[in-house]
Design a protein around this motif. Structure first.
Motif, mmCIF file in Angstrom:
data_model
loop_
_atom_site.group_PDB
_atom_site.id
_atom_site.type_symbol
_atom_site.label_atom_id
_atom_site.label_comp_id
_atom_site.label_asym_id
_atom_site.label_seq_id
_atom_site.Cartn_x
_atom_site.Cartn_y
_atom_site.Cartn_z
ATOM 1 N N ARG A 56 0.840 -1.202 0.000
ATOM 2 C CA ARG A 56 0.000 0.000 0.000
ATOM 3 C C ARG A 56 0.874 1.250 0.000
ATOM 4 O O ARG A 56 1.884 1.315 0.685
ATOM 5 N N VAL A 57 0.441 2.204 -0.790
ATOM 6 C CA VAL A 57 1.099 3.512 -0.857
ATOM 7 C C VAL A 57 0.009 4.569 -0.908
ATOM 8 O O VAL A 57 -1.167 4.266 -1.104
ATOM 9 N N MET A 58 0.396 5.806 -0.747
ATOM 10 C CA MET A 58 -0.558 6.907 -0.801
ATOM 11 C C MET A 58 -1.348 6.832 -2.098
ATOM 12 O O MET A 58 -0.787 6.695 -3.176
ATOM 13 N N GLY A 59 -2.646 6.868 -2.000
ATOM 14 C CA GLY A 59 -3.503 6.812 -3.177
ATOM 15 C C GLY A 59 -3.890 5.403 -3.594
ATOM 16 O O GLY A 59 -4.728 5.226 -4.466
ATOM 17 N N LYS A 60 -3.252 4.378 -3.013
ATOM 18 C CA LYS A 60 -3.576 2.981 -3.316
ATOM 19 C C LYS A 60 -3.704 2.216 -1.998
ATOM 20 O O LYS A 60 -2.835 1.431 -1.628
ATOM 21 N N PRO A 61 -4.808 2.449 -1.275
ATOM 22 C CA PRO A 61 -4.943 1.879 0.066
ATOM 23 C C PRO A 61 -5.184 0.369 0.111
ATOM 24 O O PRO A 61 -5.089 -0.236 1.178
ATOM 25 N N TYR A 62 -5.468 -0.255 -1.033
ATOM 26 C CA TYR A 62 -5.740 -1.692 -1.035
ATOM 27 C C TYR A 62 -4.796 -2.441 -1.976
ATOM 28 O O TYR A 62 -5.160 -3.428 -2.586
ATOM 29 N N ARG A 63 -3.578 -1.959 -2.077
ATOM 30 C CA ARG A 63 -2.611 -2.594 -2.977
ATOM 31 C C ARG A 63 -1.800 -3.625 -2.193
ATOM 32 O O ARG A 63 -1.119 -3.304 -1.231
ATOM 33 N N TYR A 64 -1.900 -4.871 -2.637
ATOM 34 C CA TYR A 64 -1.144 -5.964 -2.028
ATOM 35 C C TYR A 64 -0.508 -6.801 -3.125
ATOM 36 O O TYR A 64 -1.055 -6.927 -4.215
ATOM 37 N N LEU A 65 0.634 -7.389 -2.800
ATOM 38 C CA LEU A 65 1.221 -8.412 -3.650
ATOM 39 C C LEU A 65 0.767 -9.741 -3.064
ATOM 40 O O LEU A 65 1.129 -10.096 -1.934
ATOM 41 N N ILE A 66 -0.070 -10.449 -3.781
ATOM 42 C CA ILE A 66 -0.623 -11.715 -3.293
ATOM 43 C C ILE A 66 0.385 -12.811 -3.596
ATOM 44 O O ILE A 66 0.754 -13.035 -4.753
ATOM 45 N N THR A 67 0.832 -13.487 -2.535
ATOM 46 C CA THR A 67 1.868 -14.498 -2.699
ATOM 47 C C THR A 67 1.326 -15.918 -2.721
ATOM 48 O O THR A 67 1.930 -16.787 -3.344
ATOM 49 N N ASP A 68 0.198 -16.169 -2.065
ATOM 50 C CA ASP A 68 -0.321 -17.535 -2.030
ATOM 51 C C ASP A 68 -1.706 -17.573 -1.382
ATOM 52 O O ASP A 68 -2.129 -16.620 -0.741
ATOM 53 N N ILE A 69 -2.360 -18.703 -1.556
ATOM 54 C CA ILE A 69 -3.597 -19.006 -0.847
ATOM 55 C C ILE A 69 -3.217 -19.817 0.386
ATOM 56 O O ILE A 69 -2.411 -20.741 0.297
ATOM 57 N N THR A 70 -3.761 -19.470 1.537
ATOM 58 C CA THR A 70 -3.460 -20.206 2.769
ATOM 59 C C THR A 70 -4.226 -21.527 2.787
ATOM 60 O O THR A 70 -5.117 -21.763 1.959
ATOM 61 N N MET A 71 -3.917 -22.386 3.752
ATOM 62 C CA MET A 71 -4.635 -23.648 3.899
ATOM 63 C C MET A 71 -6.125 -23.381 4.135
ATOM 64 O O MET A 71 -6.991 -24.052 3.564
ATOM 65 N N GLU A 72 -6.427 -22.384 4.952
ATOM 66 C CA GLU A 72 -7.829 -22.030 5.201
ATOM 67 C C GLU A 72 -8.513 -21.564 3.915
ATOM 68 O O GLU A 72 -9.671 -21.890 3.652
ATOM 69 N N GLY A 73 -7.777 -20.820 3.101
ATOM 70 C CA GLY A 73 -8.313 -20.389 1.816
ATOM 71 C C GLY A 73 -8.585 -21.572 0.898
ATOM 72 O O GLY A 73 -9.604 -21.613 0.200
ATOM 73 N N HIS A 74 -7.685 -22.549 0.907
ATOM 74 C CA HIS A 74 -7.888 -23.750 0.088
ATOM 75 C C HIS A 74 -9.087 -24.559 0.575
ATOM 76 O O HIS A 74 -9.833 -25.118 -0.225
ATOM 77 N N GLN A 75 -9.278 -24.614 1.889
ATOM 78 C CA GLN A 75 -10.430 -25.346 2.432
ATOM 79 C C GLN A 75 -11.741 -24.688 2.010
ATOM 80 O O GLN A 75 -12.695 -25.376 1.652
ATOM 81 N N LEU A 76 -11.783 -23.365 2.049
ATOM 82 C CA LEU A 76 -12.976 -22.660 1.599
ATOM 83 C C LEU A 76 -13.176 -22.865 0.099
ATOM 84 O O LEU A 76 -14.286 -23.143 -0.359
ATOM 85 N N LEU A 77 -12.104 -22.773 -0.663
ATOM 86 C CA LEU A 77 -12.193 -22.930 -2.114
ATOM 87 C C LEU A 77 -12.658 -24.336 -2.495
ATOM 88 O O LEU A 77 -13.368 -24.511 -3.493
ATOM 89 N N ALA A 78 -12.309 -25.333 -1.712
ATOM 90 C CA ALA A 78 -12.754 -26.702 -1.996
ATOM 91 C C ALA A 78 -14.277 -26.782 -2.017
ATOM 92 O O ALA A 78 -14.854 -27.578 -2.765
ATOM 93 N N ILE A 79 -14.933 -25.956 -1.233
ATOM 94 C CA ILE A 79 -16.400 -25.942 -1.195
ATOM 95 C C ILE A 79 -16.964 -24.989 -2.253
ATOM 96 O O ILE A 79 -17.959 -25.294 -2.899
ATOM 97 N N LEU A 80 -16.311 -23.864 -2.448
ATOM 98 C CA LEU A 80 -16.809 -22.873 -3.400
ATOM 99 C C LEU A 80 -16.539 -23.257 -4.853
ATOM 100 O O LEU A 80 -17.243 -22.793 -5.754
ATOM 101 N N ARG A 81 -15.537 -24.083 -5.095
ATOM 102 C CA ARG A 81 -15.073 -24.394 -6.455
ATOM 103 C C ARG A 81 -16.183 -24.960 -7.351
ATOM 104 O O ARG A 81 -16.389 -24.506 -8.465
ATOM 105 N N LYS A 82 -16.878 -25.977 -6.875
ATOM 106 C CA LYS A 82 -17.889 -26.651 -7.688
ATOM 107 C C LYS A 82 -19.217 -25.894 -7.606
ATOM 108 O O LYS A 82 -19.802 -25.793 -6.525
#
Length: 120
Positions: A56-82
């Protein structure tokens, strides 16, 4: 802003398909504007669904470099995927009169999967 698990689903699928780390502004989804994507990425980071480097920098309050999906993210995606399972989760939550949260989605999804496995 209303939280949308459809947007979260689409973001997780986009990240999963990416060959490398991506910035929030690199996520392009049909029917979702950049601001909504960035706000949801921010919430996903706060909830532990994705790993990010804060860019995040001035003028870009939601700027992130996304490096990976966490295990919790994968568990949620397993249900949302299909789509069929995701629609069934939404229907069950609606029938029960409860709002969708990450925990509700995972709980209902696991019960539906267990029910399917019992029929094998």
């Amino acid at each position: 802003m209303e939280l949308s698990y459809d947007i979260i689903r689409d973001i997780l699928l986009f990240i999963e398909k990416a060959d490398e780390q991506i910035y929030t502004e690199d996520i392009q989804l049909v029917n979702h504007d950049l601001y909504m994507i960035q706000k949801h990425v921010h919430l996903m980071f706060l909830d532990g669904l994705i790993d990010v480097i804060d860019a995040r920098v001035m003028g870009k309050p939601y700027r992130y470099l996304i490096t990976d999906i966490t295990m919790e993210g994968h568990q949620l995606l397993a249900i949302l995927r299909k789509p069929k399972l995701w629609l069934e989760v939404q229907k069950n939550a609606g029938d029960l009169g409860i709002s969708l949260t990450k925990d509700v989605i995972i709980s209902i999804g696991r019960k539906l999967i267990k029910k399917l496995l019992e029929n094998i």
